[in-house]
Design a protein around this motif. Structure first.
Motif, PDB file in Angstrom:
ATOM      1  N   SER A 301      20.696  15.959   5.430  1.00 41.95           N
ATOM      2  CA  SER A 301      21.538  15.726   4.257  1.00 41.95           C
ATOM      3  C   SER A 301      22.623  14.705   4.558  1.00 41.95           C
ATOM      4  O   SER A 301      22.996  13.896   3.700  1.00 41.95           O
ATOM      5  CB  SER A 301      22.177  17.042   3.796  1.00 41.95           C
ATOM      6  OG  SER A 301      23.146  17.499   4.717  1.00 41.95           O
ATOM      7  N   PHE A 302      23.117  14.717   5.805  1.00 35.48           N
ATOM      8  CA  PHE A 302      24.130  13.731   6.172  1.00 35.48           C
ATOM      9  C   PHE A 302      23.563  12.318   6.180  1.00 35.48           C
ATOM     10  O   PHE A 302      24.252  11.356   5.802  1.00 35.48           O
ATOM     11  CB  PHE A 302      24.726  14.050   7.547  1.00 35.48           C
ATOM     12  CG  PHE A 302      25.712  13.017   8.017  1.00 35.48           C
ATOM     13  CD1 PHE A 302      26.963  12.927   7.435  1.00 35.48           C
ATOM     14  CD2 PHE A 302      25.376  12.130   9.034  1.00 35.48           C
ATOM     15  CE1 PHE A 302      27.872  11.969   7.863  1.00 35.48           C
ATOM     16  CE2 PHE A 302      26.272  11.170   9.461  1.00 35.48           C
ATOM     17  CZ  PHE A 302      27.526  11.089   8.879  1.00 35.48           C
ATOM     18  N   GLY A 303      22.295  12.163   6.622  1.00 32.64           N
ATOM     19  CA  GLY A 303      21.670  10.838   6.572  1.00 32.64           C
ATOM     20  C   GLY A 303      21.591  10.317   5.155  1.00 32.64           C
ATOM     21  O   GLY A 303      21.814   9.117   4.906  1.00 32.64           O
ATOM     22  N   ILE A 304      21.289  11.200   4.204  1.00 32.31           N
ATOM     23  CA  ILE A 304      21.265  10.808   2.800  1.00 32.31           C
ATOM     24  C   ILE A 304      22.663  10.419   2.338  1.00 32.31           C
ATOM     25  O   ILE A 304      22.860   9.379   1.697  1.00 32.31           O
ATOM     26  CB  ILE A 304      20.716  11.962   1.936  1.00 32.31           C
ATOM     27  CG1 ILE A 304      19.252  12.241   2.296  1.00 32.31           C
ATOM     28  CG2 ILE A 304      20.845  11.637   0.442  1.00 32.31           C
ATOM     29  CD1 ILE A 304      18.684  13.481   1.622  1.00 32.31           C
ATOM     30  N   TRP A 305      23.640  11.249   2.675  1.00 30.76           N
ATOM     31  CA  TRP A 305      25.028  10.942   2.294  1.00 30.76           C
ATOM     32  C   TRP A 305      25.443   9.593   2.849  1.00 30.76           C
ATOM     33  O   TRP A 305      26.029   8.774   2.130  1.00 30.76           O
ATOM     34  CB  TRP A 305      25.975  12.033   2.828  1.00 30.76           C
ATOM     35  CG  TRP A 305      27.421  11.702   2.561  1.00 30.76           C
ATOM     36  CD1 TRP A 305      28.143  12.051   1.454  1.00 30.76           C
ATOM     37  CD2 TRP A 305      28.298  10.947   3.396  1.00 30.76           C
ATOM     38  NE1 TRP A 305      29.418  11.547   1.553  1.00 30.76           N
ATOM     39  CE2 TRP A 305      29.537  10.865   2.736  1.00 30.76           C
ATOM     40  CE3 TRP A 305      28.158  10.306   4.629  1.00 30.76           C
ATOM     41  CZ2 TRP A 305      30.633  10.189   3.264  1.00 30.76           C
ATOM     42  CZ3 TRP A 305      29.242   9.630   5.166  1.00 30.76           C
ATOM     43  CH2 TRP A 305      30.458   9.572   4.500  1.00 30.76           C
ATOM     44  N   GLY A 365      30.143  18.019   1.455  1.00 31.98           N
ATOM     45  CA  GLY A 365      30.308  16.570   1.493  1.00 31.98           C
ATOM     46  C   GLY A 365      29.400  15.857   0.511  1.00 31.98           C
ATOM     47  O   GLY A 365      29.822  14.921  -0.182  1.00 31.98           O
ATOM     48  N   CYS A 366      28.144  16.283   0.439  1.00 30.12           N
ATOM     49  CA  CYS A 366      27.215  15.683  -0.525  1.00 30.12           C
ATOM     50  C   CYS A 366      27.628  15.985  -1.963  1.00 30.12           C
ATOM     51  O   CYS A 366      27.524  15.118  -2.850  1.00 30.12           O
ATOM     52  CB  CYS A 366      25.792  16.191  -0.272  1.00 30.12           C
ATOM     53  SG  CYS A 366      24.997  15.526   1.204  1.00 30.12           S
ATOM     54  N   LEU A 389      33.088  16.304   6.168  1.00 25.98           N
ATOM     55  CA  LEU A 389      31.827  16.020   6.855  1.00 25.98           C
ATOM     56  C   LEU A 389      31.981  15.952   8.367  1.00 25.98           C
ATOM     57  O   LEU A 389      31.036  16.272   9.103  1.00 25.98           O
ATOM     58  CB  LEU A 389      31.235  14.712   6.330  1.00 25.98           C
ATOM     59  CG  LEU A 389      30.549  14.825   4.967  1.00 25.98           C
ATOM     60  CD1 LEU A 389      30.339  13.452   4.360  1.00 25.98           C
ATOM     61  CD2 LEU A 389      29.222  15.551   5.098  1.00 25.98           C
ATOM     62  N   CYS A 390      33.139  15.510   8.847  1.00 26.40           N
ATOM     63  CA  CYS A 390      33.292  15.388  10.297  1.00 26.40           C
ATOM     64  C   CYS A 390      33.145  16.754  10.977  1.00 26.40           C
ATOM     65  O   CYS A 390      32.636  16.844  12.093  1.00 26.40           O
ATOM     66  CB  CYS A 390      34.630  14.748  10.646  1.00 26.40           C
ATOM     67  SG  CYS A 390      36.065  15.789  10.293  1.00 26.40           S
ATOM     68  N   TRP A 391      33.545  17.833  10.289  1.00 23.09           N
ATOM     69  CA  TRP A 391      33.383  19.167  10.863  1.00 23.09           C
ATOM     70  C   TRP A 391      31.910  19.558  10.904  1.00 23.09           C
ATOM     71  O   TRP A 391      31.462  20.249  11.833  1.00 23.09           O
ATOM     72  CB  TRP A 391      34.188  20.186  10.055  1.00 23.09           C
ATOM     73  CG  TRP A 391      35.660  19.978  10.186  1.00 23.09           C
ATOM     74  CD1 TRP A 391      36.465  19.238   9.364  1.00 23.09           C
ATOM     75  CD2 TRP A 391      36.501  20.461  11.241  1.00 23.09           C
ATOM     76  NE1 TRP A 391      37.754  19.252   9.835  1.00 23.09           N
ATOM     77  CE2 TRP A 391      37.804  19.997  10.982  1.00 23.09           C
ATOM     78  CE3 TRP A 391      36.282  21.251  12.356  1.00 23.09           C
ATOM     79  CZ2 TRP A 391      38.881  20.293  11.812  1.00 23.09           C
ATOM     80  CZ3 TRP A 391      37.357  21.552  13.191  1.00 23.09           C
ATOM     81  CH2 TRP A 391      38.632  21.077  12.913  1.00 23.09           C
TER      82      TRP A 391
END
Length: 499
Positions: A301-305, A365-366, A389-391
């Motif tokens: 999900s972070f890669g998408i964000w 985040g998303c 998101l950093c967490w």
């Protein structure tokens, strides 16, 4: 904190080794963001050489996707290589591989072919695939379980956000003020220097093997390696390429079926046929599976964000590359804090709680990106995303790394590192390919912003599934009453046999 391991000659020696391993993670994340902050510059430069007014914009997904694909896929093999042939040898080879292909990636501008640039990025990723698991294996071999090891892995986790930020800023400045190929040439120079330093700083007797090179080759599981790597590459390729050429192409569906069959065959070989499997049976436990699933879904999900965040600020908010890269500074600051915090609390709380909190941060985040107004000030919701998101990033990666390093025997420390890094990087590329498919299909009947939001909604769902799995992990630990995830090796062996 425990005494310094006897393998180190001095405090400087210890700091040097940990720094070299951290720089592997630092430059891996730099390698991702340096292609995001400069993606429009790269696309425009190849368009001008080809004589076309504009190259298909959808090819930009491969700038990041091809790199993450090979990092995630070849880590599956490189961890085993480190365990068989020596962590130091493979680690040093990784630096020189990165140096060579970073040089070639910059030189790809003279080929006038964006396809060659994408291929060069993929080969560049193989070098980092050699570095990451072996670096983590080195830390796992050097340090015994305890605060010192937790701090070392916390520092490794902190290298992620710092690398992402510095890589984006460095590439943006070079791309905007000079010429983008120099970003890759600088990386080549730095990687070569780090390779030389690694030869002298890393002890030679790490995970020393008594078997010959021939015996090690026999234990490599060549058949399983080929089947697994080809299957994973094809499966990932289909999802990324399908959004570029369209899912109506016959070869896309054909490769999808072939890739699924190869992946199924790979797991069959590992569990039932291979004498020396690439993935030892000891990793096929419910707990390890849940940890890897949570980390993979969260980072996917972070890669998408990350990809759509950069598209929004560059294409819709019209930030310059430098302005866009400076928005990552909160990740730099809070990411370091988060990584060091997890190194302290990992021994004082259930790891399942940390994983659940991290996946929740990815999901939030998303959600925040999906509702952020285009013309709103950066210092409102946009900056808030960075803090949240950093967490997620910097608690999930070191927590999972420590868990698997503690849970697997010394002979599989390279494999412990490879499992986490494989899942993280492969998930980034795979779910990004799925998201771009959603974007392209939505764009056929909606605006650009709506297509971006549709892709981000997929990211929310992916992270939400990770939260669900983390809840299951919590229930399992509550039921067995364990406060930690690090039983003794005898207890581990009994659990593997009962599984």
């Amino acid at each position: 904190m425990e005494p310094r391991p006897a393998i180190f000659k001095s405090g400087i020696h210890e700091v040097s080794l940990v720094t070299l391993v951290c720089l592997a993670q630092f430059l891996t994340q730099s390698g991702i963001t340096m292609s995001l902050s400069t993606m429009n510059k790269v696309l425009d430069s190849f368009a001008s050489f080809s004589g076309d007014s504009q190259i298909d914009d959808s090819k930009k997904v491969w700038f990041m996707g091809s790199f993450a694909l090979t990092v995630g896929t070849f880590i599956l093999l490189s961890g085993k290589l480190g365990d068989l042939f020596g962590l130091k040898l493979v680690f040093c080879i990784g630096w020189f591989w990165v140096a060579i292909w970073s040089l070639i990636t910059g030189l790809s501008i003279y080929s006038h072919s964006i396809i060659f640039f994408i291929i060069s990025r993929a080969f560049q990723g193989i070098g980092f695939a050699l570095l990451l698991p072996c670096g983590m294996g080195i830390l796992g071999s050097v340090y015994q379980n305890g605060d010192r090891k937790n701090f070392a892995f916390g520092s490794l986790g902190a290298s992620g956000p710092t690398g992402a930020t510095i890589g984006a800023i460095m590439a943006a400045i070079i791309g905007q003020k000079a010429w983008w190929p120099w970003a890759f040439w600088v990386l080549a120079i730095v990687s070569f220097a780090l390779g030389v330093l690694s030869i002298f700083a890393i002890p030679a007797n790490l995970n020393a093997k008594s078997h010959t090179a021939k015996e090690a080759w026999e234990q490599l599981d060549v058949c399983g390696s080929i089947v697994g790597i080809v299957g994973l590459i094809l499966f990932n390729f289909v999802w990324n390429q399908g959004s570029v050429v369209g899912w109506s192409e016959p070869y896309i569906i054909t490769l999808l079926v072939v890739s699924v069959l190869l992946i199924v065959l790979f797991f069959y070989l590992q569990l039932n046929v291979a004498k020396h499997p690439l993935l030892p049976k000891s990793i096929f436990t419910i707990r390890i599976g849940l940890v890897l699933a949570c980390v993979g879904l969260g980072w996917g999900s972070f890669g998408i964000w990350q990809y759509y965040y950069w598209n929004i600020i560059l294409n819709l908010r019209h930030y310059t590359p430098i302005e866009g890269s400076l928005t990552y500074i909160p990740i730099f600051v809070f990411g370091i804090i988060a990584s060091l915090v997890v190194s302290v609390i990992i021994a004082r709380t259930k790891p399942s709680y940390i994983i659940c909190f991290a996946t929740t941060c990815f999901m939030v985040g998303c959600i925040m990106l999906s509702v952020t107004p285009i013309h709103q000030s950066y210092f409102q919701i946009t900056m808030g995303q960075m803090f949240i998101l950093c967490w997620g990033m910097d608690m999930s990666f070191p927590a999972a790394s420590i868990l698997l390093s503690d849970y697997l025997p010394d002979s599989n420390q390279g494999m412990a590192g490879s499992l986490v890094a494989t899942v993280v990087n492969y998930s980034v590329s795979l779910f990004l390919g799925m998201a771009t498919t959603v974007e392209v299909e939505t764009l056929k009947h909606a605006s650009v912003l709506e297509s971006y939001h549709a892709a981000i909604y997929l990211g929310i769902g992916v992270a939400g599934l990770g939260v669900l799995f983390s809840a299951v992990f919590i229930v399992l630990q509550l039921n067995d009453g364990s406060g930690t995830f690090s039983p003794s090796y005898d207890e581990k062996e009994n659990e593997w046999e009962s599984s």
